[in-house]
Motif scaffolding. Structure first.
Motif, short mmCIF file in Angstrom:
data_model
loop_
_atom_site.label_atom_id
_atom_site.label_comp_id
_atom_site.label_asym_id
_atom_site.label_seq_id
_atom_site.Cartn_x
_atom_site.Cartn_y
_atom_site.Cartn_z
N ARG A 164 0.85 -1.19 0.00
CA ARG A 164 0.00 0.00 0.00
C ARG A 164 0.89 1.25 0.00
O ARG A 164 2.00 1.22 0.53
CB ARG A 164 -0.94 0.00 1.20
CG ARG A 164 -1.87 -1.22 1.24
CD ARG A 164 -2.87 -1.14 2.37
NE ARG A 164 -3.66 -2.38 2.46
CZ ARG A 164 -4.71 -2.66 1.71
NH1 ARG A 164 -5.12 -1.77 0.82
NH2 ARG A 164 -5.36 -3.79 1.84
N ALA A 165 0.38 2.30 -0.59
CA ALA A 165 1.19 3.51 -0.75
C ALA A 165 1.47 4.18 0.59
O ALA A 165 0.58 4.37 1.41
CB ALA A 165 0.48 4.49 -1.67
N PRO A 195 -3.07 -2.88 -5.89
CA PRO A 195 -2.06 -3.94 -5.87
C PRO A 195 -2.19 -4.90 -4.69
O PRO A 195 -1.89 -6.09 -4.83
CB PRO A 195 -0.74 -3.17 -5.82
CG PRO A 195 -1.05 -1.86 -6.45
CD PRO A 195 -2.46 -1.55 -6.05
N ALA A 196 -2.64 -4.39 -3.53
CA ALA A 196 -2.75 -5.25 -2.35
C ALA A 196 -3.71 -6.41 -2.56
O ALA A 196 -3.63 -7.42 -1.85
CB ALA A 196 -3.19 -4.42 -1.15
N ASP A 197 -4.60 -6.29 -3.56
CA ASP A 197 -5.57 -7.35 -3.84
C ASP A 197 -5.15 -8.25 -4.99
O ASP A 197 -5.87 -9.20 -5.33
CB ASP A 197 -6.94 -6.73 -4.17
CG ASP A 197 -7.47 -5.85 -3.05
OD1 ASP A 197 -7.28 -6.24 -1.87
OD2 ASP A 197 -8.08 -4.81 -3.35
N ASP A 198 -4.01 -7.96 -5.61
CA ASP A 198 -3.65 -8.65 -6.85
C ASP A 198 -3.47 -10.15 -6.69
O ASP A 198 -3.93 -10.94 -7.53
CB ASP A 198 -2.37 -8.06 -7.43
CG ASP A 198 -2.61 -6.74 -8.16
OD1 ASP A 198 -3.78 -6.40 -8.40
OD2 ASP A 198 -1.61 -6.05 -8.47
N TRP A 199 -2.77 -10.57 -5.65
CA TRP A 199 -2.47 -11.99 -5.53
C TRP A 199 -3.75 -12.81 -5.41
O TRP A 199 -3.94 -13.80 -6.13
CB TRP A 199 -1.55 -12.27 -4.35
CG TRP A 199 -1.18 -13.73 -4.28
CD1 TRP A 199 -1.72 -14.69 -3.48
CD2 TRP A 199 -0.21 -14.40 -5.09
NE1 TRP A 199 -1.15 -15.91 -3.73
CE2 TRP A 199 -0.21 -15.76 -4.71
CE3 TRP A 199 0.68 -13.99 -6.09
CZ2 TRP A 199 0.62 -16.71 -5.31
CZ3 TRP A 199 1.51 -14.92 -6.68
CH2 TRP A 199 1.48 -16.26 -6.29
N ASP A 200 -4.63 -12.39 -4.52
CA ASP A 200 -5.87 -13.14 -4.33
C ASP A 200 -6.74 -13.14 -5.58
O ASP A 200 -7.42 -14.13 -5.87
CB ASP A 200 -6.67 -12.55 -3.16
CG ASP A 200 -6.02 -12.83 -1.81
OD1 ASP A 200 -5.17 -13.74 -1.74
OD2 ASP A 200 -6.36 -12.14 -0.84
N THR A 201 -6.71 -12.06 -6.32
CA THR A 201 -7.60 -11.93 -7.48
C THR A 201 -7.05 -12.60 -8.72
O THR A 201 -7.81 -13.19 -9.50
CB THR A 201 -7.86 -10.43 -7.78
OG1 THR A 201 -8.34 -9.79 -6.60
CG2 THR A 201 -8.87 -10.27 -8.90
N TYR A 202 -5.74 -12.54 -8.92
CA TYR A 202 -5.20 -12.90 -10.23
C TYR A 202 -4.28 -14.11 -10.26
O TYR A 202 -3.97 -14.60 -11.35
CB TYR A 202 -4.47 -11.69 -10.84
CG TYR A 202 -5.40 -10.53 -11.09
CD1 TYR A 202 -6.33 -10.57 -12.12
CD2 TYR A 202 -5.37 -9.40 -10.26
CE1 TYR A 202 -7.21 -9.51 -12.34
CE2 TYR A 202 -6.25 -8.34 -10.46
CZ TYR A 202 -7.16 -8.41 -11.50
OH TYR A 202 -8.04 -7.38 -11.71
N HIS A 203 -3.83 -14.62 -9.10
CA HIS A 203 -2.83 -15.67 -9.23
C HIS A 203 -3.40 -16.94 -9.85
O HIS A 203 -2.69 -17.65 -10.58
CB HIS A 203 -2.14 -15.95 -7.88
CG HIS A 203 -2.86 -16.90 -6.98
ND1 HIS A 203 -3.82 -16.51 -6.07
CD2 HIS A 203 -2.75 -18.26 -6.85
CE1 HIS A 203 -4.26 -17.57 -5.42
NE2 HIS A 203 -3.64 -18.63 -5.86
N LEU A 220 3.38 -10.30 -9.08
CA LEU A 220 2.15 -10.09 -8.31
C LEU A 220 2.51 -9.96 -6.83
O LEU A 220 3.20 -10.83 -6.29
CB LEU A 220 1.17 -11.26 -8.50
CG LEU A 220 0.39 -11.28 -9.80
CD1 LEU A 220 -0.50 -12.52 -9.86
CD2 LEU A 220 -0.48 -10.04 -9.96
N PRO A 221 2.06 -8.89 -6.15
CA PRO A 221 1.26 -7.81 -6.72
C PRO A 221 2.04 -7.00 -7.75
O PRO A 221 3.28 -7.05 -7.79
CB PRO A 221 0.92 -6.96 -5.50
CG PRO A 221 2.03 -7.21 -4.54
CD PRO A 221 2.39 -8.66 -4.73
N ASP A 222 1.29 -6.28 -8.59
CA ASP A 222 1.90 -5.51 -9.67
C ASP A 222 2.53 -4.24 -9.10
O ASP A 222 2.05 -3.12 -9.25
CB ASP A 222 0.83 -5.18 -10.71
CG ASP A 222 1.42 -4.56 -11.98
OD1 ASP A 222 2.66 -4.44 -12.04
OD2 ASP A 222 0.64 -4.21 -12.88
#
Length: 321
Positions: free
Chosen positions: A70-71, A225-233, A259-261
């Motif tokens: 997270r930023a 990005p914090a949601d990328d792994w759960d959504t896209y892996h 991931l995350p991106d």
């Protein structure tokens, strides 16, 4: 392409090239130790599809300095005026909770700086920060014709004569956090109907082009990005299994690199993708090797030779066709 035409059906987000993030770079300053250069490029094939920055958009570079995806620091770039009347950029620097909002908030570190649409870059210093924004040569290089034509290489660089709008910022390392390891990603958001909507985002080159189905690109561009792994892996694992004959275990390990991106950059080590990214890193070959499981190792196109040795590093723009 690196991140060009990242909306559905190989179009810019919302069909507007002004909102199209093309590339992100992070590397050390060339002429001063303890400083970092961050470059965000937008508007592919500028200025033929769009002649200026979008006045209702927020262009942003985000920094994660504690590893939570997270930023923690964010630089937001907003634009006023027009190319014909003189467009200007204002830069805000936000930290803490404010950095996780997409609005341009925080300290104003540059105010009403002219955007350079001519050949020469305008470089402006404000304290210990440096900024240059305007029309520049596109540093991305790739044999796109060969990629589309079933990897039958042509030796032609599709971006050899292309331009982009570059946003180049040089800051002291202390601006980005005490730990040498940071994560960087860029985002473009648009004020529309009383809301600020994220329409493009990314960090690693050429992910959405290879991994995202057309129907999910808008959702990806709006995501965090914090949601990328759960959504896209899981769907991206299926892509690697199809394109590179990966096992599930091998795909999982490979996807941990992207991931995350978020582009990870350890400033205590030399910058070379995937540790940060310089303007001459061969990211096309790196992505081809990833998606093919090592079967394709290069598109045989070299880096551009028009890069500047000093800030803002992006080459002079090519003549408009």
């Amino acid at each position: 392409m690196s991140h060009h035409l990242s909306g559905p059906n190989l179009r810019s987000p919302r069909g507007d090239a002004r909102l199209d993030l093309t590339d992100l770079f992070a590397f050390p300053a060339s002429d001063a130790p303890g400083r970092t250069v961050l470059i965000m490029d937008v508007n592919p094939y500028a200025p033929t599809q769009a002649a200026e920055f979008h006045p209702d958009a927020v262009y942003r570079i985000n920094i994660d300095n504690d590893g939570d995806n997270r930023a923690d620091v964010a630089y937001s770039f907003t634009f006023a005026g027009s190319r014909t009347g003189g467009q200007t950029v204002t830069v805000h620097r936000a930290t803490g909770a404010a950095a996780q909002k997409h609005e341009a908030t925080g300290e104003v570190v540059f105010a009403d700086v002219p955007v350079a649409f001519g050949d020469a870059p305008d470089v402006v210093d404000a304290g210990d920060r440096r900024l240059s924004v305007g029309l520049r040569s596109d540093p991305f290089f790739a044999d796109l014709e060969g990629i589309v034509n079933d990897f039958t290489w042509t030796g032609k660089d599709a971006m050899a004569e292309a331009n982009i709008f570059g946003i180049a910022l040089e800051v002291p390392d202390a601006d980005l956090g005490p730990d040498p390891v940071i994560g960087v990603w860029a985002r473009v958001s648009l004020h529309q109907d009383g809301q600020l909507v994220s329409v493009d985002r990314g960090a690693h080159p050429s992910l959405t082009a290879y991994f995202n189905a057309e129907e999910v690109k808008d959702a990806y561009n709006a995501g965090e990005p914090a949601d990328d792994w759960d959504t896209y892996h899981e769907p991206w694992t299926a892509v690697l299994q199809h394109t590179g004959d990966y096992t599930t275990v091998a795909a999982t390990e490979t996807l941990k690199l992207v991931l995350p991106d978020i582009l990870r950059y350890d400033r205590s080590r030399p910058a070379a993708y995937p540790n940060g990214r310089t303007l001459s890193d061969d990211v096309t070959s790196a992505r081809l090797a990833m998606v093919s499981g090592g079967k394709i190792t290069s598109d045989h196109v070299p880096p551009h030779t028009d890069l500047l040795p000093t800030f803002p590093h992006l080459g002079h723009p090519h003549p408009t066709p």
